[in-house]
Design a protein around this motif. Sequence first.
Motif, short mmCIF file in Angstrom:
data_model
loop_
_atom_site.label_atom_id
_atom_site.label_comp_id
_atom_site.label_asym_id
_atom_site.label_seq_id
_atom_site.Cartn_x
_atom_site.Cartn_y
_atom_site.Cartn_z
N ASN A 1 0.86 -1.25 -0.14
CA ASN A 1 0.12 -0.07 0.22
C ASN A 1 0.85 1.22 0.03
O ASN A 1 0.42 2.46 0.73
N GLY A 2 2.08 1.32 -0.75
CA GLY A 2 2.77 2.39 -0.82
C GLY A 2 3.61 2.59 0.39
O GLY A 2 4.36 3.49 0.35
N VAL A 3 3.82 1.73 1.29
CA VAL A 3 4.35 2.17 2.62
C VAL A 3 5.54 0.86 2.50
O VAL A 3 5.38 -0.22 2.25
N THR A 4 6.87 1.46 2.81
CA THR A 4 7.94 0.65 3.08
C THR A 4 8.16 -0.21 4.16
O THR A 4 8.13 0.56 5.16
N LEU A 5 8.09 -1.40 4.23
CA LEU A 5 8.06 -2.15 5.23
C LEU A 5 9.49 -2.81 5.52
O LEU A 5 9.62 -3.06 6.82
N TYR B 1 11.16 -9.19 7.73
CA TYR B 1 9.51 -8.45 8.13
C TYR B 1 8.86 -9.48 8.22
O TYR B 1 8.55 -10.56 7.67
N THR B 2 8.04 -9.34 9.49
CA THR B 2 7.17 -10.36 10.01
C THR B 2 5.87 -9.25 10.29
O THR B 2 5.85 -8.31 10.82
N GLU C 1 -1.10 -8.39 2.48
CA GLU C 1 -1.93 -8.42 1.20
C GLU C 1 -1.33 -7.38 0.39
O GLU C 1 -0.99 -6.39 0.61
N ALA C 2 -1.28 -7.82 -1.11
CA ALA C 2 -0.70 -6.85 -2.07
C ALA C 2 0.55 -6.40 -1.72
O ALA C 2 0.45 -5.09 -2.06
N ALA C 3 1.26 -7.07 -1.48
CA ALA C 3 2.85 -6.47 -1.23
C ALA C 3 3.88 -6.80 -2.46
O ALA C 3 3.41 -7.48 -3.25
N ILE C 4 4.64 -5.80 -2.61
CA ILE C 4 5.81 -6.04 -3.71
C ILE C 4 7.16 -6.07 -3.05
O ILE C 4 7.33 -5.37 -2.11
N ALA C 5 7.81 -6.79 -3.77
CA ALA C 5 9.40 -6.85 -3.45
C ALA C 5 10.23 -6.51 -4.71
O ALA C 5 9.67 -7.27 -5.68
N GLY D 1 12.32 2.55 -10.01
CA GLY D 1 11.01 3.54 -9.74
C GLY D 1 10.66 3.28 -8.41
O GLY D 1 10.96 2.48 -7.57
N ALA D 2 9.79 3.99 -7.61
CA ALA D 2 9.08 4.15 -6.52
C ALA D 2 8.59 2.88 -6.13
O ALA D 2 8.29 2.55 -4.81
N ASN D 3 7.83 2.19 -7.18
CA ASN D 3 7.13 0.97 -6.84
C ASN D 3 7.64 -0.15 -7.50
O ASN D 3 7.13 -0.83 -7.96
N GLY D 4 9.09 -0.23 -7.85
CA GLY D 4 9.66 -1.29 -8.55
C GLY D 4 9.76 -1.18 -10.02
O GLY D 4 10.15 -2.01 -10.58
N GLU D 5 9.32 -0.06 -10.71
CA GLU D 5 9.28 0.31 -12.06
C GLU D 5 10.48 0.04 -12.65
O GLU D 5 11.64 0.26 -11.96
N TYR D 6 10.73 -0.48 -13.76
CA TYR D 6 11.85 -0.83 -14.43
C TYR D 6 12.78 -1.94 -13.76
O TYR D 6 13.92 -2.09 -14.19
N CYS D 7 12.32 -2.77 -13.11
CA CYS D 7 13.09 -3.62 -12.00
C CYS D 7 11.87 -4.89 -12.12
O CYS D 7 10.76 -4.88 -12.35
N THR D 8 12.61 -6.13 -11.91
CA THR D 8 11.95 -7.50 -11.71
C THR D 8 11.37 -7.33 -10.32
O THR D 8 12.02 -7.02 -9.47
N MET D 9 10.01 -7.70 -10.33
CA MET D 9 9.45 -7.47 -9.23
C MET D 9 8.45 -8.69 -8.58
O MET D 9 8.07 -9.60 -9.49
N VAL D 10 8.50 -9.11 -7.35
CA VAL D 10 7.89 -10.05 -6.56
C VAL D 10 6.57 -9.53 -6.27
O VAL D 10 6.57 -8.58 -5.40
N GLU D 11 5.28 -10.09 -6.67
CA GLU D 11 4.00 -9.71 -5.84
C GLU D 11 3.59 -10.91 -5.06
O GLU D 11 3.74 -12.07 -5.19
#
Length: 158
Positions: free
Chosen positions: A42-46, A52-53, A59-63, A70-80
Amino acid sequence: MFSFLKLVAFVAVAFVAGAQAETHTVTFTNLCGEGVPTLKANGVTLSTGAAYTSSGPLEAAIAYLDVGCGANGEYCTMVETTLVNPTTAGSGSSTDITLISPHAFSVTTGFGYYNGCDGTGADCTSASCSTAFHESGDSGVQVACQTDNVNLAITFCD
């Protein structure tokens, strides 16, 4: 009147419920020698690399490994990922790798469940890997786990 026995019973129930609370841990291994492992929801860096526990569903996390992303993993390989205890058949955790634009292959990325569904996961080692989403209509690359309190290990450059 609130008796001592009621208080003891309440504390016992609260302790048992707390001991069985839903949690999920995400860990990172960065073998690239550069970049910052990043976990967001949800736009918050965990997390920026530490384990991280969650206290409850994640839910709906990205790594992603931030190597100029970019700020939400744009231009990179991303895990959802969504890590959640199943309440009905098929409603548990699900994780995938995405290369859907604006995401793009940046580094070898893999994930695997542990503490349940051990050995289940995926690796993406090139821009053409078949284990990642490439277009929004793709299907079949999500990896499900139907185990309570499952954890996720994410590895970069393995």
